[in-house]
Design a protein around this motif. Structure first.
Motif, mmCIF file in Angstrom:
data_model
loop_
_atom_site.group_PDB
_atom_site.id
_atom_site.type_symbol
_atom_site.label_atom_id
_atom_site.label_comp_id
_atom_site.label_asym_id
_atom_site.label_seq_id
_atom_site.Cartn_x
_atom_site.Cartn_y
_atom_site.Cartn_z
ATOM 1 N N ILE A 1 0.828 -1.203 0.000
ATOM 2 C CA ILE A 1 0.000 0.000 0.000
ATOM 3 C C ILE A 1 0.863 1.255 0.000
ATOM 4 O O ILE A 1 0.470 2.300 -0.548
ATOM 5 C CB ILE A 1 -0.940 -0.015 1.228
ATOM 6 N N ILE B 1 7.641 5.058 -4.427
ATOM 7 C CA ILE B 1 8.217 5.219 -5.772
ATOM 8 C C ILE B 1 8.518 6.688 -6.093
ATOM 9 O O ILE B 1 9.628 7.006 -6.562
ATOM 10 C CB ILE B 1 7.294 4.587 -6.828
ATOM 11 N N PRO B 2 7.593 7.645 -5.847
ATOM 12 C CA PRO B 2 7.951 9.048 -6.075
ATOM 13 C C PRO B 2 9.115 9.514 -5.202
ATOM 14 O O PRO B 2 9.919 10.345 -5.634
ATOM 15 C CB PRO B 2 6.654 9.801 -5.714
ATOM 16 N N LEU C 1 3.645 1.651 -1.602
ATOM 17 C CA LEU C 1 4.407 1.807 -2.853
ATOM 18 C C LEU C 1 4.111 3.114 -3.597
ATOM 19 O O LEU C 1 5.035 3.746 -4.128
ATOM 20 C CB LEU C 1 4.150 0.621 -3.785
ATOM 21 N N PRO C 2 2.836 3.559 -3.700
ATOM 22 C CA PRO C 2 2.577 4.824 -4.399
ATOM 23 C C PRO C 2 3.291 6.023 -3.763
ATOM 24 O O PRO C 2 3.489 7.042 -4.430
ATOM 25 C CB PRO C 2 1.051 4.975 -4.292
ATOM 26 N N VAL C 3 3.642 5.908 -2.504
ATOM 27 C CA VAL C 3 4.424 6.958 -1.847
ATOM 28 C C VAL C 3 5.909 6.704 -2.044
ATOM 29 O O VAL C 3 6.696 7.630 -2.282
ATOM 30 C CB VAL C 3 4.087 7.017 -0.344
#
Length: 298
Positions: free
Chosen positions: A190, A196-197, A192-194
């Motif tokens: 969950i 990766i950036p 990962l979207p944070v």
């Protein structure tokens, strides 16, 4: 050596390995030339890859199935999982941020207070029995923090964020029956979207050596968590709880290696906490008499 003794030895080795790896990570995060965000992001990515590899095994798929069953039991369980992910994500970012920003001692203090906070959480919210020695340890810890507040008029927000934040995290996991082997892997996915950036856009390591150290710390974190969970399955809870004190002690040593210094009051505070943890250790050994180690991992 009997099977029980073998499990106990393996559990102790696993717990100590986890503590040493976490201590090494804490040191790397304090000296590597990369932002805390980049360090956090790489740790999440590496952890997800390792957990994905675990799904190849039957045990990994069974653990994922157990988590899916719990999540399907109520619509709000997914919301709770996302909240847990946010809580543990903040803690892992804080673990990477504190050693490089002069808060390593405050972080170690938070982890030293965590066992005390968990005792109180268990009593207040789960009606668990608290022994006399555990109450003695709680009182000593309260006196230590009260003295720090009285003489300095403050305790770092980092300390409270760790000891209270993690205590609430564990409380919610237990109350919602999400305290499962696959939960941490799902929480990291969950995040990962944070993550990766953070890796793509946050200031990254300035040197090749720094980049290698950051990725190595990510693998160390995954191995440490695996060893930690293995120890939790192989050891009786009192002994497992006692061995978890090794990590904050190593973090305390790392803080001194990174150049942070103790004042006279800090020596008193940490001395009192050492006494409190010793009391908890004695209570743990007493409680473990006659208990046997938990059977090996599934």
């Amino acid at each position: 050596m009997t099977g029980t003794e073998s499990h106990r030895v393996r559990g102790v080795v696993s717990s100590l390995l986890a503590s040493v790896l976490f201590g090494a990570m804490f040191y790397l995060y304090g000296v590597v030339d990369a932002s805390a965000e980049s360090q956090f992001g790489w740790r999440m990515i590496v952890t997800v890859l390792c957990y994905a590899a675990a799904l190849v095994t039957m045990a990994g798929r069974r653990a994922l199935g157990e988590l899916w069953t719990v999540l399907k039991s109520a619509w709000w369980m997914t919301v709770v999982l996302v909240a847990l992910s946010a809580m543990v994500g903040f803690q892992m970012w804080l673990f990477a941020w504190t050693p490089g920003h002069g808060y390593a001692l405050d972080a170690s203090l938070g982890y030293l207070l965590l066992p005390i906070a968990l005792v109180l959480i268990g009593r207040l919210f789960f009606r668990e029995r608290v022994s006399r020695l555990q109450w003695v340890a709680v009182v000593i810890a309260v006196v230590a923090i009260a003295a720090k507040i009285a003489f300095t008029a403050a305790v770092s927000w980092v300390t409270f964020a760790i000891c209270i934040g993690y205590a609430v995290y564990f409380m919610v996991r237990r109350h919602t029956q999400l305290d499962l082997p696959a939960t941490f892997g799902a929480e990291v996915v969950i995040l990962l979207p944070v993550a990766i950036p953070f890796v793509l856009f946050a200031p990254a390591a300035m040197t090749t050596g720094g980049a290698i150290a950051v990725i190595a710390a990510g693998f160390a974190g995954t191995l440490a968590m695996t060893a930690y969970l293995t120890a939790s399955r192989l050891l009786a809870l009192p002994l497992f709880g006692l061995l978890t004190y090794v990590e904050p002690v190593l973090m305390f040593v790392v803080a001194l290696l990174l150049g942070e210094r103790l004042n006279a009051l800090d020596i008193v505070v940490y001395g009192l906490l050492a006494v409190a943890l010793t009391v908890l250790a004695v209570d743990g050994f007493r409680a473990s008499r006659g208990s046997s180690a938990v059977e090996g991992p599934l």
